[in-house]
Design a protein around this motif. Structure first.
Motif, PDB file in Angstrom:
ATOM      1  N   VAL A 210      79.774   6.700  30.834  1.00 17.94           N
ATOM      2  CA  VAL A 210      80.734   6.706  31.936  1.00 17.94           C
ATOM      3  C   VAL A 210      80.019   7.189  33.194  1.00 17.94           C
ATOM      4  O   VAL A 210      78.884   7.670  33.147  1.00 17.94           O
ATOM      5  N   ALA A 211      80.707   7.097  34.311  1.00 18.80           N
ATOM      6  CA  ALA A 211      80.146   7.577  35.576  1.00 18.80           C
ATOM      7  C   ALA A 211      80.176   9.103  35.625  1.00 18.80           C
ATOM      8  O   ALA A 211      81.007   9.749  34.979  1.00 18.80           O
ATOM      9  N   VAL A 212      79.264   9.673  36.424  1.00 21.29           N
ATOM     10  CA  VAL A 212      79.213  11.130  36.584  1.00 21.29           C
ATOM     11  C   VAL A 212      80.537  11.659  37.122  1.00 21.29           C
ATOM     12  O   VAL A 212      81.028  12.720  36.708  1.00 21.29           O
TER      13      VAL A 212
ATOM     14  N   ALA B 225      85.743  14.686  36.470  1.00 13.34           N
ATOM     15  CA  ALA B 225      87.207  14.657  36.459  1.00 13.34           C
ATOM     16  C   ALA B 225      87.760  15.074  35.115  1.00 13.34           C
ATOM     17  O   ALA B 225      88.755  15.810  35.028  1.00 13.34           O
ATOM     18  N   ALA B 226      87.109  14.626  34.029  1.00 11.53           N
ATOM     19  CA  ALA B 226      87.597  14.946  32.686  1.00 11.53           C
ATOM     20  C   ALA B 226      87.451  16.427  32.373  1.00 11.53           C
ATOM     21  O   ALA B 226      88.336  17.044  31.770  1.00 11.53           O
TER      22      ALA B 226
ATOM     23  N   ARG C 121      91.369  14.744  38.307  1.00 10.05           N
ATOM     24  CA  ARG C 121      92.188  13.528  38.329  1.00 10.05           C
ATOM     25  C   ARG C 121      92.379  13.049  36.898  1.00 10.05           C
ATOM     26  O   ARG C 121      91.596  13.413  36.005  1.00 10.05           O
ATOM     27  N   PRO C 122      93.408  12.259  36.620  1.00  7.17           N
ATOM     28  CA  PRO C 122      93.666  11.797  35.257  1.00  7.17           C
ATOM     29  C   PRO C 122      92.519  10.925  34.735  1.00  7.17           C
ATOM     30  O   PRO C 122      91.921  10.138  35.477  1.00  7.17           O
ATOM     31  N   VAL C 123      92.234  11.077  33.446  1.00  8.56           N
ATOM     32  CA  VAL C 123      91.221  10.276  32.752  1.00  8.56           C
ATOM     33  C   VAL C 123      91.836   9.770  31.459  1.00  8.56           C
ATOM     34  O   VAL C 123      92.545  10.511  30.773  1.00  8.56           O
ATOM     35  N   ALA C 124      91.586   8.523  31.123  1.00 13.96           N
ATOM     36  CA  ALA C 124      92.145   7.949  29.901  1.00 13.96           C
ATOM     37  C   ALA C 124      91.800   8.808  28.695  1.00 13.96           C
ATOM     38  O   ALA C 124      90.687   9.343  28.595  1.00 13.96           O
TER      39      ALA C 124
ATOM     40  N   ARG D  38      88.122  11.920  25.307  1.00 12.46           N
ATOM     41  CA  ARG D  38      87.628  12.355  23.996  1.00 12.46           C
ATOM     42  C   ARG D  38      86.141  12.042  23.859  1.00 12.46           C
ATOM     43  O   ARG D  38      85.376  12.829  23.296  1.00 12.46           O
ATOM     44  N   ARG D  39      85.702  10.900  24.396  1.00  9.19           N
ATOM     45  CA  ARG D  39      84.293  10.525  24.315  1.00  9.19           C
ATOM     46  C   ARG D  39      83.423  11.495  25.125  1.00  9.19           C
ATOM     47  O   ARG D  39      82.342  11.908  24.689  1.00  9.19           O
ATOM     48  N   ILE D  40      83.937  11.894  26.280  1.00  9.35           N
ATOM     49  CA  ILE D  40      83.202  12.850  27.120  1.00  9.35           C
ATOM     50  C   ILE D  40      83.136  14.221  26.436  1.00  9.35           C
ATOM     51  O   ILE D  40      82.084  14.881  26.432  1.00  9.35           O
ATOM     52  N   GLU D  41      84.250  14.666  25.872  1.00 10.81           N
ATOM     53  CA  GLU D  41      84.273  15.971  25.195  1.00 10.81           C
ATOM     54  C   GLU D  41      83.337  15.976  23.997  1.00 10.81           C
ATOM     55  O   GLU D  41      82.688  16.984  23.695  1.00 10.81           O
ATOM     56  N   ARG D  42      83.268  14.852  23.278  1.00 12.68           N
ATOM     57  CA  ARG D  42      82.364  14.745  22.130  1.00 12.68           C
ATOM     58  C   ARG D  42      80.911  14.821  22.598  1.00 12.68           C
ATOM     59  O   ARG D  42      80.079  15.517  21.996  1.00 12.68           O
ATOM     60  N   ALA D  43      80.602  14.153  23.693  1.00 14.95           N
ATOM     61  CA  ALA D  43      79.246  14.201  24.239  1.00 14.95           C
ATOM     62  C   ALA D  43      78.899  15.617  24.701  1.00 14.95           C
ATOM     63  O   ALA D  43      77.782  16.101  24.492  1.00 14.95           O
ATOM     64  N   ALA D  44      79.877  16.297  25.311  1.00 18.45           N
ATOM     65  CA  ALA D  44      79.649  17.673  25.767  1.00 18.45           C
ATOM     66  C   ALA D  44      79.346  18.589  24.596  1.00 18.45           C
ATOM     67  O   ALA D  44      78.444  19.440  24.655  1.00 18.45           O
TER      68      ALA D  44
END
Length: 333
Positions: free
Chosen positions: A7-9, A14-15, A20-23, A28-34
């Motif tokens: 995804v974009a930085v 935002a997530a 701002r709202p994020v799908a 979930r994909r961002i949180e898993r990567a984190a």
């Protein structure tokens, strides 16, 4: 992290920061990567953006005898409630000048609000925080709390339960050892309210009542017990506010060749059941709702931070935990 989540930085920001709202699937994909990268959000950096740190300060003047089991239950209850609502709790023991401590703590801009403990009847900290515009709540209450948020012990109900306990066993004379005189003189809420409410409950129940003692150590407890019996040898039940003083009372009982509870019913006031279990015999105690009050105080503060509802004020009685130190009075008493 953006590359791993594909995804974009700006979407990652935002997530994680809620700007701002994020799908849901993307978040979930961002949180898993984190999690895979071991990322932990920088609370202070986030605070600079939102002007909120989500950190609360628990101001707890260090007790004379240090933090024990009963005291720490307040802090753990508050910390658990704060954590459940996404906040962190900072335990901040006060120094000799509580207002200067507050001025320093709030001036740093690191805390969103303050949870006050060990409140005195004419405590100056609530007025300082109100004037400074710092949200706060209290575990305890001032003489006239007005519209301030607080959670405190219901001392009237607690005293009635204690008196009913000894009266139900057949005792007609009750003595009460309060906290040390210096604590009472400074307007420490629990000492003043407990003293007033025990006297009122005993009077209402028609019990003979003796107070005016404030031992704060084992030696003082033993001396107070000896003075008590010299003046009122007909006393058969005793309630003690200070754990260390209770140790001295037990020593004084043994020195007279007496036994607990056969010759004296002994109760602790505002001590946890775990503390009471350390005595021999296991003492009856009026156990403070420490964890519950800690949780209530933290939730009230967070509610105040997140809205402007009416003041929240709760009184919770101690729970009477009967031990092995309660029995009917000795025959002939």
């Amino acid at each position: 992290m953006a590359e791993r989540a594909q995804v974009a930085v700006s979407t990652v920001s935002a997530a994680l920061n809620g700007t701002r709202p994020v799908a849901a699937a993307t978040k979930r994909r961002i949180e898993r990567a984190a999690a895979e990268l071991g990322y932990r959000p920088n609370v202070l950096a986030r605070g600079l953006q939102s002007k909120r740190t989500r950190i609360l300060a628990l101001l707890y003047p260090a007790p004379r005898g240090g933090f024990g089991l009963t005291e720490m239950q307040f802090a753990t209850g508050a910390a658990e409630a704060a954590g459940e609502l996404g906040y962190h709790l900072l335990l901040s023991p006060e120094n000799a000048d509580p207002i200067e401590e507050l001025r320093h703590l709030t001036g740093l801009g690191l805390v969103d609000g303050v949870l006050l403990m060990e409140v005195r009847l004419d405590d100056e900290r609530p007025e300082f925080l109100s004037q400074a515009g710092v949200p706060f709540s209290m575990i305890g209450r001032t003489r006239e709390p007005g519209s301030l948020d607080y959670a405190d012990i219901d001392f009237a109900a607690t005293a009635r339960d204690a008196v009913a306990h000894v009266a139900g066993l057949g005792h007609r004379k009750l003595a009460f050892f309060n906290l040390p005189a210096g604590t009472y003189a400074t307007g420490y809420g629990p000492a003043v309210r407990a003293g007033e409410e025990f006297a009122a409950a005993a009077r209402e129940a028609g019990l003979g009542y003796v107070d005016g003692f404030g031992p704060g150590s084992a030696e003082e407890g033993r001396e107070a017990f000896e003075r008590l019996l010299a003046a009122r040898p007909d006393v058969t039940a005793l309630a003690v506010m200070d754990d260390h003083a209770a140790v001295g009372v037990i020593a004084g009982v043994a020195a007279r060749g007496w036994r607990i509870p056969e010759d004296l019913t002994l109760m602790l006031v505002l001590s946890s059941a775990r503390v009471a279990e350390m005595f021999h015999p296991r003492l009856t105690t009026l156990e403070p709702p420490s964890a519950e009050l800690g949780r209530l105080g933290a939730r009230m503060l967070i509610d105040r931070l997140e809205g402007d509802g009416p003041p929240q004020q709760r009184l919770v009685p101690c729970g009477l935990v009967a031990g092995d130190s309660s029995a009917p009075p000795r025959s002939g008493s």
